[in-house]
Design a protein around this motif. Structure first.
Motif: not given
Length: 274
Positions: A96-112
Motif C-alpha cells: 500500500d502507498s503508506e508502506e511504500l512511503m516508509k520504504i522511500l523514507g528509509e532510502v532517502s535517509l540512508v542515501m542522503g
C-alpha cells in the motif's frame, strides 16, 4: 508487509588475503544475526587471487538466500550492497502507498547520509539542447499513465541550487524527463545569496516504481508523498531492478575513495614512466 525471497551475492575485495577472509566471516555472522529475516542458506566462498594488474588482488563472494518483507530486504540491500540481487518470488508483491512511503523514507535517509560523505549521484549530460518537456496533464491522461502504464503519481520536495530560479526550473524539468518522469506540476521557491540561487523544488510526477526509487536515491528528498494508486503491484523483475539499482548506487558511492586512489596511482605511474 508482503514477504519476498531473494539471493544476494556480496563481493569483498582486498590486497590482504587474511583481512578479506576475516571480513567475509564477520559479514556472514552479521547476516546470521539480522532480525526479521529468514536465511535459507548462506555460503562463504573461498578467497581467490587475481593476476590482473591495477586491481585489488584478492576477492571473495558471499552467496545467501533470504526471506523477509520487502522493506526489510530494501534495508539489507542498502546495508550490504550486493553486487547481484536475484528475486526468487513471489510472482507479485502488493504494497500500500503508506508502506511504500516508509520504504522511500528509509532510502532517502540512508542515501542522503552517504552523499554527504561521498558526493552526489545526480549527474546529467549538458541539457541546453534538450527540449523542454511538457508540464501539466489532464486527469484522464494521468489515469491512463497509472492504469495503462503501471505508473505511480507522487510528489517530492528536494533541495536545489543553481544560477537562478528560472534556470533551476528549466534544468530540473529536463532532468526529470530524462529520468523517465512525466511532469504534472513543478514549483521552485528560494532566494539568491552571493550570486547563487538556493531553495526547494516541489514536483508532482508520474513514473515507474524503478524511476521513483532512483529519484529518491539520487536526490534524497526532504519530503515524498505517494498519491496514486493506493495499492502498488510490484512484479519480480521490477523488484529485482529496484534492488539492483539501490545496491549499485551504494557501491558507486562507497567505492569512490578507492577509485580515486587507483586513478591517482595510474597518473603517478604515467608521470614517472615518461
Amino acid at each position: 508487509m508482503p514477504e519476498i525471497e531473494v539471493v544476494f551475492y556480496i563481493e569483498g575485495l582486498s590486497n590482504d588475503r587474511k583481512a578479506l577472509e576475516n571480513a567475509m566471516k564477520e559479514t556472514a555472522e552479521e547476516l546470521r544475526g539480522e532480525e526479521g529475516i529468514e536465511i535459507v542458506y548462506l555460503n562463504v566462498e573461498d578467497v581467490i587471487e587475481s593476476e590482473e594488474e591495477g586491481v585489488l588482488k584478492y576477492s571473495g563472494v558471499i552467496e545467501t538466500r533470504l526471506k523477509g518483507d520487502f522493506g526489510r530486504i530494501v534495508q539489507l540491500t542498502l546495508r550490504y550492497s550486493p553486487v547481484v540481487v536475484e528475486v526468487i518470488g513471489p510472482r507479485k508483491i502488493e504494497l500500500d502507498s503508506e508502506e511504500l512511503m516508509k520504504i522511500l523514507g528509509e532510502v532517502s535517509l540512508v542515501m542522503g547520509k552517504l552523499m554527504k560523505e561521498f558526493g552526489g549521484l545526480a549527474v546529467y549530460p549538458k541539457l541546453e539542447d534538450v527540449p523542454a518537456p511538457h508540464i501539466g496533464y489532464e486527469r484522464e491522461e494521468i489515469e491512463e499513465f497509472i492504469l495503462g502504464d503501471r505508473g505511480i503519481l507522487y510528489r517530492i520536495v528536494i533541495e536545489v541550487f543553481g544560477e537562478n530560479q528560472k534556470a533551476v526550473e528549466s534544468t530540473m524539468a529536463k532532468a526529470f524527463s530524462i529520468e523517465g518522469c512525466r511532469v504534472n506540476k513543478l514549483v521552485v521557491q528560494g532566494e539568491t545569496e552571493g550570486g547563487r540561487f538556493k531553495g526547494l523544488l516541489a514536483a508532482e510526477l508520474v513514473s515507474s516504481l524503478e524511476t521513483l526509487v532512483q529519484l529518491t536515491a539520487k536526490y534524497a528528498p526532504v519530503a515524498i508523498s505517494v498519491i496514486e494508486p493506493e495499492i502498488i503491484d510490484i512484479l519480480p523483475n521490477e523488484a529485482q531492478n529496484t534492488l539492483t539499482d539501490l545496491s549499485s548506487f551504494v557501491n558507486e558511492l562507497i567505492t569512490r575513495p578507492l577509485q580515486r586512489h587507483f586513478e591517482e596511482k595510474k597518473n603517478t605511474e604515467f608521470k614517472l614512466n615518461r
